[in-house]
Design a protein around this motif. Sequence first.
Motif, PDB file in Angstrom:
ATOM      1  N   PHE A  17       0.841  -1.197   0.000  1.00  0.00           N
ATOM      2  CA  PHE A  17       0.000   0.000   0.000  1.00  0.00           C
ATOM      3  C   PHE A  17       0.876   1.246   0.000  1.00  0.00           C
ATOM      4  CE2 PHE A  17      -4.114   1.901   0.720  1.00  0.00           C
ATOM      5  CZ  PHE A  17      -3.804   3.130   1.276  1.00  0.00           C
ATOM      6  N   PHE A  19       0.589   5.775  -0.365  1.00  0.00           N
ATOM      7  CA  PHE A  19      -0.260   6.971  -0.456  1.00  0.00           C
ATOM      8  C   PHE A  19       0.105   7.728  -1.727  1.00  0.00           C
ATOM      9  CE2 PHE A  19      -2.439   6.535   3.485  1.00  0.00           C
ATOM     10  CZ  PHE A  19      -1.568   5.813   4.295  1.00  0.00           C
ATOM     11  N   PHE A  27      -8.976   9.250  -1.246  1.00  0.00           N
ATOM     12  CA  PHE A  27      -8.630   9.091   0.177  1.00  0.00           C
ATOM     13  C   PHE A  27      -9.735   9.514   1.140  1.00  0.00           C
ATOM     14  CE2 PHE A  27      -6.031   8.275   3.676  1.00  0.00           C
ATOM     15  CZ  PHE A  27      -6.277   9.263   4.609  1.00  0.00           C
ATOM     16  N   MET A  30     -12.062   6.816   1.317  1.00  0.00           N
ATOM     17  CA  MET A  30     -11.407   5.623   1.896  1.00  0.00           C
ATOM     18  C   MET A  30     -11.276   5.742   3.409  1.00  0.00           C
ATOM     19  SD  MET A  30      -7.521   4.281   1.323  1.00  0.00           S
ATOM     20  CE  MET A  30      -7.736   3.538  -0.297  1.00  0.00           C
ATOM     21  N   VAL A  31     -10.779   6.859   3.887  1.00  0.00           N
ATOM     22  CA  VAL A  31     -10.497   6.967   5.335  1.00  0.00           C
ATOM     23  C   VAL A  31     -11.794   7.042   6.138  1.00  0.00           C
ATOM     24  CG1 VAL A  31     -10.234   9.490   5.498  1.00  0.00           C
ATOM     25  CG2 VAL A  31      -8.902   8.005   7.012  1.00  0.00           C
ATOM     26  N   SER A  34     -12.974   3.574   6.337  1.00  0.00           N
ATOM     27  CA  SER A  34     -12.040   2.567   6.872  1.00  0.00           C
ATOM     28  C   SER A  34     -11.663   2.796   8.324  1.00  0.00           C
ATOM     29  CB  SER A  34     -10.754   2.557   6.037  1.00  0.00           C
ATOM     30  OG  SER A  34     -11.063   2.294   4.679  1.00  0.00           O
ATOM     31  N   VAL A  35     -11.852   4.028   8.824  1.00  0.00           N
ATOM     32  CA  VAL A  35     -11.578   4.311  10.235  1.00  0.00           C
ATOM     33  C   VAL A  35     -12.926   4.500  10.933  1.00  0.00           C
ATOM     34  CG1 VAL A  35     -10.550   5.908  11.885  1.00  0.00           C
ATOM     35  CG2 VAL A  35      -9.335   5.374   9.755  1.00  0.00           C
ATOM     36  N   PHE A 139       2.248   4.112  10.439  1.00  0.00           N
ATOM     37  CA  PHE A 139       2.925   3.934   9.138  1.00  0.00           C
ATOM     38  C   PHE A 139       4.412   4.259   9.209  1.00  0.00           C
ATOM     39  CE2 PHE A 139      -0.675   2.859   6.625  1.00  0.00           C
ATOM     40  CZ  PHE A 139      -1.757   3.543   7.153  1.00  0.00           C
ATOM     41  N   LYS A 167      -4.426   2.558  15.083  1.00  0.00           N
ATOM     42  CA  LYS A 167      -4.940   1.191  15.069  1.00  0.00           C
ATOM     43  C   LYS A 167      -3.997   0.389  15.976  1.00  0.00           C
ATOM     44  CE  LYS A 167      -6.409  -2.443  11.860  1.00  0.00           C
ATOM     45  NZ  LYS A 167      -6.322  -2.932  10.461  1.00  0.00           N
ATOM     46  N   TYR A 183     -13.911  -5.510  13.068  1.00  0.00           N
ATOM     47  CA  TYR A 183     -13.478  -4.476  12.134  1.00  0.00           C
ATOM     48  C   TYR A 183     -13.827  -4.873  10.701  1.00  0.00           C
ATOM     49  CZ  TYR A 183     -10.548  -1.233   9.531  1.00  0.00           C
ATOM     50  OH  TYR A 183     -10.093  -0.295   8.643  1.00  0.00           O
ATOM     51  N   LYS A 187     -16.363  -3.022   8.030  1.00  0.00           N
ATOM     52  CA  LYS A 187     -16.016  -2.603   6.665  1.00  0.00           C
ATOM     53  C   LYS A 187     -16.991  -3.155   5.623  1.00  0.00           C
ATOM     54  CE  LYS A 187     -11.274  -1.458   6.031  1.00  0.00           C
ATOM     55  NZ  LYS A 187      -9.987  -1.839   5.470  1.00  0.00           N
ATOM     56  N   LYS A 201      -6.750  -5.396   0.571  1.00  0.00           N
ATOM     57  CA  LYS A 201      -6.190  -4.241   1.279  1.00  0.00           C
ATOM     58  C   LYS A 201      -5.379  -4.716   2.478  1.00  0.00           C
ATOM     59  CE  LYS A 201      -7.097   0.344   3.067  1.00  0.00           C
ATOM     60  NZ  LYS A 201      -8.097   1.362   3.462  1.00  0.00           N
ATOM     61  N   LEU A 205      -1.499  -3.789   3.132  1.00  0.00           N
ATOM     62  CA  LEU A 205      -1.084  -3.049   4.326  1.00  0.00           C
ATOM     63  C   LEU A 205      -0.119  -3.834   5.202  1.00  0.00           C
ATOM     64  CD1 LEU A 205      -4.504  -1.490   5.393  1.00  0.00           C
ATOM     65  CD2 LEU A 205      -2.484  -0.206   4.638  1.00  0.00           C
ATOM     66  N   LEU A 209       1.393  -0.861   7.429  1.00  0.00           N
ATOM     67  CA  LEU A 209       0.722  -0.423   8.647  1.00  0.00           C
ATOM     68  C   LEU A 209       1.097  -1.417   9.748  1.00  0.00           C
ATOM     69  CD1 LEU A 209      -3.059   0.537   9.007  1.00  0.00           C
ATOM     70  CD2 LEU A 209      -1.647  -0.342  10.862  1.00  0.00           C
TER      71      LEU A 209
HETATM   72  O1  LIG Z   1      -6.429  -1.007   8.716  1.00  0.00           O
HETATM   73  C1  LIG Z   1      -7.102  -1.073   7.665  1.00  0.00           C
HETATM   74  O2  LIG Z   1      -7.499  -2.113   7.140  1.00  0.00           O
HETATM   75  C2  LIG Z   1      -7.447   0.196   7.001  1.00  0.00           C
HETATM   76  O3  LIG Z   1      -8.117   0.178   6.011  1.00  0.00           O
HETATM   77  C3  LIG Z   1      -6.915   1.475   7.636  1.00  0.00           C
HETATM   78  C4  LIG Z   1      -6.553   2.460   6.581  1.00  0.00           C
HETATM   79  C5  LIG Z   1      -7.387   3.531   6.312  1.00  0.00           C
HETATM   80  C6  LIG Z   1      -7.063   4.414   5.297  1.00  0.00           C
HETATM   81  C7  LIG Z   1      -5.893   4.223   4.570  1.00  0.00           C
HETATM   82  C8  LIG Z   1      -5.056   3.159   4.868  1.00  0.00           C
HETATM   83  C9  LIG Z   1      -5.387   2.264   5.869  1.00  0.00           C
END
Ligand SMILES: O=C(O)C(=O)Cc1ccccc1
Length: 246
Positions: A17, A19, A27, A30-31, A34-35, A139, A167, A183, A187, A201, A205, A209
């Motif tokens: 992943f 940015f 974004f 997405m955010v 996703s959050v 990140f 997270k 979670y 989603k 995803k 990540l 992440l």
């Molecule tokens: O942790 C996740 O699965 C996510 O989707 C968090 C996230 C949110 C936005 C961008 C990247 C990761």
Amino acid sequence: MTYQDKLFKQITRVEDFAFDERVAGVFDDMVARSVPFYNEIQRIQADLIMDFLPDEAGVVCDLGCSTGTTLAHLTAHPRCPSQALFIGLDNSAPMLAKAQVKLAAQAAKGQVSLRLADLADLTDLPPCNVVILNWALQFVRPIDRQGLLNTVYQALRPGGLLLLSEKILAQDPLLNRVYIDHYLHFKTSQSGYSDTENQRKREALENVLIPYRLDENMALLERAGFAHRDTYFQWFNFVCMMAVKR
Ligand SMILES: O=C(O)C(=O)Cc1ccccc1
Ligand SMILES: Nc1ncnc2c1ncn2[C@@H]1O[C@H](C[S@+](CC[C@H]([NH3+])C(=O)[O-])CC(=O)[O-])[C@@H](O)[C@H]1O
């Protein structure tokens, strides 16, 4: 419901992943999808931050500011001091380009400035009253996290506030699975992502992440020097922490 973020519907080969332009283009959708409670947390934080801004020129630094959503909330807040200055840092040029558009009016009058910077080797934060790290430290390579928080602590004025949203991994492995399951259910049921999108995803990540446990994040804050530390919001594996410099 028409969603902007279809990135993981379309791809066929999962890569790490990033940015990049594609992510920056979707974004904000997405955010928010996703959050969990993303928008509510923005509102809670804006009210909290105003308590830590003096009437004269207070300074707020948003580290990992993305497309500037948090800075937009703050500059629009009814209690935002007219002399306050807002600095957004991010290492993604495409994300900052979106922030520049979103905050053009505030930037034009000198209220907001945006800077390309890598949090992993950040040494020159200006003296400030508030620092925000919303969903960004996760990140940063773990080896660089303590140094970043030490820099944040040194930059904060006495009585200054750090908001750290991350997270996390649950301390207990069984409960960690419960958190992850809820979670993923969030989603799909609330955010409209498919199981395939979530799996892709998650793979993307995996090396990008890196969540800590809550106690590990709190230990970073303690070692940085923060005497006052607590959580103020949690939804399963998403936690908001606050720390105040004595
Ligand atoms: O942790 C996740 O699965 C996510 O989707 C968090 C996230 C949110 C936005 C961008 C990247 C990761
Ligand atoms: N080493 C780094 N240096 C600088 N920026 C980085 C680095 N690593 C990642 N970023 C930046 O951190 C942000 C993470 S998103 C923050 C959301 C925002 N805070 C929000 O509240 O809307 C969270 C998420 O996507 O879940 C992205 O803009 C990256 O480019």
